[in-house]
Write a protein that holds these residues in place. Structure first.
Motif, mmCIF file in Angstrom:
data_model
loop_
_atom_site.group_PDB
_atom_site.id
_atom_site.type_symbol
_atom_site.label_atom_id
_atom_site.label_comp_id
_atom_site.label_asym_id
_atom_site.label_seq_id
_atom_site.Cartn_x
_atom_site.Cartn_y
_atom_site.Cartn_z
ATOM 1 N N ALA A 29 -10.694 -20.602 -20.594
ATOM 2 C CA ALA A 29 -11.774 -21.426 -20.044
ATOM 3 C C ALA A 29 -11.232 -22.406 -18.998
ATOM 4 O O ALA A 29 -11.824 -22.573 -17.925
ATOM 5 N N VAL A 30 -10.112 -23.038 -19.294
ATOM 6 C CA VAL A 30 -9.517 -23.981 -18.343
ATOM 7 C C VAL A 30 -9.085 -23.244 -17.076
ATOM 8 O O VAL A 30 -9.314 -23.713 -15.961
ATOM 9 N N ALA A 31 -8.489 -22.063 -17.215
ATOM 10 C CA ALA A 31 -8.058 -21.294 -16.056
ATOM 11 C C ALA A 31 -9.260 -20.845 -15.224
ATOM 12 O O ALA A 31 -9.214 -20.887 -13.984
ATOM 13 N N TYR A 35 -9.990 -21.959 -11.346
ATOM 14 C CA TYR A 35 -10.163 -20.949 -10.301
ATOM 15 C C TYR A 35 -11.458 -21.178 -9.530
ATOM 16 O O TYR A 35 -11.483 -21.112 -8.301
ATOM 17 N N LEU A 36 -12.556 -21.442 -10.228
ATOM 18 C CA LEU A 36 -13.833 -21.681 -9.561
ATOM 19 C C LEU A 36 -13.783 -22.920 -8.673
ATOM 20 O O LEU A 36 -14.336 -22.927 -7.569
ATOM 21 N N VAL A 37 -13.128 -23.974 -9.149
ATOM 22 C CA VAL A 37 -12.990 -25.186 -8.332
ATOM 23 C C VAL A 37 -12.177 -24.879 -7.082
ATOM 24 O O VAL A 37 -12.527 -25.296 -5.974
ATOM 25 N N TRP A 38 -11.083 -24.136 -7.229
ATOM 26 C CA TRP A 38 -10.233 -23.800 -6.094
ATOM 27 C C TRP A 38 -10.992 -22.968 -5.060
ATOM 28 O O TRP A 38 -10.915 -23.228 -3.867
ATOM 29 N N ILE A 39 -11.736 -21.964 -5.515
ATOM 30 C CA ILE A 39 -12.507 -21.116 -4.600
ATOM 31 C C ILE A 39 -13.564 -21.942 -3.870
ATOM 32 O O ILE A 39 -13.769 -21.789 -2.665
ATOM 33 N N GLN A 42 -11.827 -24.099 -1.262
ATOM 34 C CA GLN A 42 -11.310 -23.270 -0.181
ATOM 35 C C GLN A 42 -12.436 -22.822 0.746
ATOM 36 O O GLN A 42 -12.290 -22.847 1.959
ATOM 37 N N ASN A 43 -13.559 -22.417 0.186
ATOM 38 C CA ASN A 43 -14.686 -21.982 1.004
ATOM 39 C C ASN A 43 -15.288 -23.128 1.794
ATOM 40 O O ASN A 43 -15.718 -22.953 2.929
ATOM 41 N N SER A 44 -15.353 -24.314 1.210
ATOM 42 C CA SER A 44 -15.945 -25.439 1.924
ATOM 43 C C SER A 44 -15.040 -25.912 3.056
ATOM 44 O O SER A 44 -15.523 -26.439 4.055
#
Length: 129
Positions: A29-31, A35-39, A42-44
């Motif tokens: 869950a933490v990983a 990952y979602l925060v990083w993506i 990165q997209n923004s």
């Protein structure tokens, strides 16, 4: 007596397999959240803000589109510019590439050749290259 009370109120130690399972679920869950925060970040950072400022139908064979673009600082980017007819059908299309600029916001006016009379011109999309 104490073991009876522990069993009755659920205070027994978890078996190592069940504990390992829940630790694995927590790590996953933490990983996944990381990952979602990083993506998302990165997209923004790669987003290009576009503000259309106008268009001009030159004649039956061309339209000009004016817009402002705010890419990431120093990024090369491209924009797809289109001309539409009264039924919103595409009658002209052009992809233009822009070099890295020190300014964050720049104004552009691009001429788009058309196959028929256009009634509007618009920026379809911009992306970093």
């Amino acid at each position: 007596m104490q073991t009876k009370l522990d069993d009755r109120y659920g205070r027994t130690a978890l078996p190592w397999r069940r504990r390992a399972f829940w630790i694995g679920v927590a790590v996953f869950a933490v990983a996944a959240i990381a990952y979602l925060v990083w993506i998302t970040l990165q997209n923004s950072l790669d987003d290009i803000s576009i503000a259309e400022t106008g268009y001009l139908v030159v004649d039956e064979r061309a339209v000009t589109v004016s817009f402002q673009a705010t890419p990431p600082s120093g990024a090369r980017f491209a924009c797809a510019i289109q001309a539409l007819d009264e039924d919103f059908g595409v009658v002209g299309w052009r992809v233009v590439e822009y070099g890295p600029f020190p300014d964050t916001t720049r104004s552009f006016t691009e001429r788009v050749p058309t196959l028929a009379l256009a009634t509007t011109g618009t920026v379809k999309e911009c992306w970093t290259i």
